[in-house]
Design a protein around this motif. Structure first.
Motif, mmCIF file in Angstrom:
data_model
loop_
_atom_site.group_PDB
_atom_site.id
_atom_site.type_symbol
_atom_site.label_atom_id
_atom_site.label_comp_id
_atom_site.label_asym_id
_atom_site.label_seq_id
_atom_site.Cartn_x
_atom_site.Cartn_y
_atom_site.Cartn_z
ATOM 1 N N SER A 194 -40.322 63.249 -102.651
ATOM 2 C CA SER A 194 -39.214 63.915 -101.988
ATOM 3 C C SER A 194 -39.197 65.397 -102.335
ATOM 4 C CB SER A 194 -37.886 63.251 -102.381
ATOM 5 O OG SER A 194 -36.853 63.662 -101.514
ATOM 6 N N SER A 195 -38.131 66.072 -101.899
ATOM 7 C CA SER A 195 -37.916 67.498 -102.139
ATOM 8 C C SER A 195 -36.436 67.763 -101.912
ATOM 9 C CB SER A 195 -38.764 68.318 -101.162
ATOM 10 O OG SER A 195 -38.292 68.140 -99.836
ATOM 11 N N PRO A 196 -35.943 68.964 -102.233
ATOM 12 C CA PRO A 196 -34.522 69.232 -101.979
ATOM 13 C C PRO A 196 -34.102 68.959 -100.539
ATOM 14 C CG PRO A 196 -35.414 70.916 -103.412
ATOM 15 C CD PRO A 196 -36.572 70.061 -102.998
ATOM 16 N N THR A 197 -34.899 69.408 -99.571
ATOM 17 C CA THR A 197 -34.552 69.182 -98.167
ATOM 18 C C THR A 197 -34.618 67.703 -97.812
ATOM 19 O OG1 THR A 197 -35.350 71.367 -97.507
ATOM 20 C CG2 THR A 197 -35.185 69.699 -95.775
ATOM 21 N N GLU A 198 -35.671 67.027 -98.252
ATOM 22 C CA GLU A 198 -35.880 65.626 -97.866
ATOM 23 C C GLU A 198 -34.827 64.702 -98.455
ATOM 24 O OE1 GLU A 198 -40.583 64.940 -97.461
ATOM 25 O OE2 GLU A 198 -39.995 66.179 -99.180
ATOM 26 N N TRP A 199 -34.467 64.904 -99.726
ATOM 27 C CA TRP A 199 -33.468 64.001 -100.307
ATOM 28 C C TRP A 199 -32.109 64.199 -99.638
ATOM 29 C CZ3 TRP A 199 -28.713 64.054 -102.290
ATOM 30 C CH2 TRP A 199 -28.201 65.219 -102.876
ATOM 31 N N THR A 232 -28.016 62.517 -109.918
ATOM 32 C CA THR A 232 -29.145 63.410 -110.144
ATOM 33 C C THR A 232 -29.293 63.718 -111.628
ATOM 34 O OG1 THR A 232 -27.963 65.525 -110.037
ATOM 35 C CG2 THR A 232 -28.581 64.519 -107.940
ATOM 36 N N SER A 233 -30.524 63.992 -112.016
ATOM 37 C CA SER A 233 -30.748 64.374 -113.407
ATOM 38 C C SER A 233 -32.191 64.793 -113.626
ATOM 39 C CB SER A 233 -30.415 63.220 -114.359
ATOM 40 O OG SER A 233 -30.408 63.665 -115.705
ATOM 41 N N THR A 234 -32.389 65.589 -114.653
ATOM 42 C CA THR A 234 -33.694 65.770 -115.275
ATOM 43 C C THR A 234 -33.767 64.716 -116.378
ATOM 44 O OG1 THR A 234 -33.647 68.142 -114.859
ATOM 45 C CG2 THR A 234 -35.121 67.372 -116.591
ATOM 46 N N GLU A 246 -34.507 73.641 -112.941
ATOM 47 C CA GLU A 246 -34.718 74.731 -111.973
ATOM 48 C C GLU A 246 -35.328 74.219 -110.670
ATOM 49 O OE1 GLU A 246 -33.397 77.552 -112.750
ATOM 50 O OE2 GLU A 246 -33.022 76.976 -114.818
ATOM 51 N N SER A 247 -34.954 73.016 -110.262
ATOM 52 C CA SER A 247 -35.526 72.420 -109.053
ATOM 53 C C SER A 247 -34.482 72.173 -107.978
ATOM 54 C CB SER A 247 -36.250 71.110 -109.407
ATOM 55 O OG SER A 247 -37.429 71.379 -110.129
ATOM 56 N N TYR A 248 -33.387 72.925 -108.021
ATOM 57 C CA TYR A 248 -32.400 72.955 -106.931
ATOM 58 C C TYR A 248 -31.537 71.698 -106.822
ATOM 59 C CZ TYR A 248 -35.546 76.729 -105.544
ATOM 60 O OH TYR A 248 -36.340 77.854 -105.540
ATOM 61 N N LYS A 249 -31.338 70.984 -107.928
ATOM 62 C CA LYS A 249 -30.510 69.787 -107.854
ATOM 63 C C LYS A 249 -29.048 70.130 -107.564
ATOM 64 C CE LYS A 249 -31.613 68.080 -111.881
ATOM 65 N NZ LYS A 249 -32.577 69.142 -112.304
ATOM 66 N N THR A 250 -28.443 70.968 -108.412
ATOM 67 C CA THR A 250 -27.040 71.317 -108.224
ATOM 68 C C THR A 250 -26.840 72.078 -106.921
ATOM 69 O OG1 THR A 250 -26.744 71.449 -110.633
ATOM 70 C CG2 THR A 250 -25.035 72.459 -109.264
ATOM 71 N N ILE A 295 -41.392 70.675 -110.650
ATOM 72 C CA ILE A 295 -41.401 72.124 -110.470
ATOM 73 C C ILE A 295 -42.596 72.584 -109.628
ATOM 74 C CG2 ILE A 295 -42.721 72.684 -112.553
ATOM 75 C CD1 ILE A 295 -39.590 74.538 -111.266
ATOM 76 N N ILE A 296 -43.702 71.837 -109.683
ATOM 77 C CA ILE A 296 -44.874 72.204 -108.881
ATOM 78 C C ILE A 296 -44.547 72.120 -107.394
ATOM 79 C CG2 ILE A 296 -47.239 71.536 -108.288
ATOM 80 C CD1 ILE A 296 -47.552 70.517 -111.139
ATOM 81 N N ASP A 297 -43.762 71.127 -107.030
ATOM 82 C CA ASP A 297 -43.448 70.900 -105.614
ATOM 83 C C ASP A 297 -42.559 71.980 -105.018
ATOM 84 O OD1 ASP A 297 -44.798 68.315 -105.397
ATOM 85 O OD2 ASP A 297 -43.207 67.568 -106.698
#
Length: 256
Positions: free
Chosen positions: A46-51, A206-208, A77-81, A235-237
């Motif tokens: 997934s990704s921020p947009t896809e989820w 959500t969580s790390t 730092e992967s745009y969860k919030t 973070i790579i994605d």
């Protein structure tokens, strides 16, 4: 913005998304954010947009009985919030949802409030053009009232026992499960989402993953039993690729 452009944007403001790209375009157009979409790591799905679109589609199609929730796992730092806050605003304006956003700690609640307040400011002209009224006097509870008196809102709360005893809402988003200071409050908060007017609720966690045997790991292990869908990226994605003008593939390679 000229009157013709505003009119065109107002007309498309409430058009339901039919795919992840239309959601991405909406966020870029109205919230001025270019969210990452797609993933490159084989372990990611997934990704921020896809989820965001998966959750949006589930609520849109009232499929909360089959998929009552999502577990969103990604790196720092992967745009969860950011994506949680954007989705909360989208669900408010598209479906008139009530949303409770549970933050693990005060600083995360403040960040969510900052994002939501910024988004509401950006979309306020379109909301008002459609005959709705924004009430943002309380930074922790921002509401939008339509012409019939229905109120959609986002309520940002900190994970304490008192805060977790909130009123029932359509949607519950939980930010950073692994650093919840009060597990009892977390369990109490799970009772917030409820079925309203035939619409199944949705819970987004959500969580790390910070601990090998923390709360997030327990939720991941229980996902199948809870019928929750696990969506993950790292973070790579969400890292922008190095542009050719910087890494210069046209020049001779050098051994270092």
């Amino acid at each position: 913005m000229d009157a013709q452009t505003k009119e065109a944007l107002t007309k498309s403001f409430l058009v339901p998304f039919q795919d992840a790209k239309s959601l991405k375009d909406w966020v870029y157009t109205y919230l001025d954010i270019d969210l990452p979409s797609g993933h490159v790591d084989p372990d990611s799905n997934s990704s921020p947009t896809e989820w965001m679109y998966e959750a949006y589609k589930t609520y849109r199609d009232n499929q909360g009985d089959a998929t009552p929730g999502f577990l969103v796992l990604s790196s720092r730092e992967s745009y969860k919030t950011l994506s949680e806050s954007a989705l909360a605003v989208i669900l408010m304006v598209h479906f008139g949802c009530t949303v409770a956003h549970l933050a693990a700690i005060v600083s995360q609640a403040s960040k969510a409030i900052q994002y939501i307040d910024s988004f509401i400011t950006k979309i306020k002209p379109f909301v008002e053009a459609l005959g709705r009224k924004v009430d943002a006097q309380s930074k922790r509870n921002i509401s939008i009232k339509d012409g019939t008196g229905n109120v959609a809102y986002v309520n940002v709360i900190v994970a304490t026992v008192t805060g977790a005893n909130s009123e029932h809402t359509n949607i519950l988003t939980i930010d950073e499960i692994d650093i919840m200071r009060f597990p009892r409050a977390y369990e109490e908060a799970k009772l917030i989402p409820g079925m309203l007017n035939g619409q199944f609720p949705l819970t987004i966690k959500t969580s790390t993953r910070k601990f090998a045997f923390g709360l997030m790991e327990k939720e991941l292990q229980n996902a199948h039993n809870a019928k929750e869908t696990i969506l993950r990226w790292n973070i790579i994605d969400v890292t922008e690729y190095c542009k050719p003008e910087r890494h210069r593939p046209d020049l001779p390679k050098e051994k270092r």
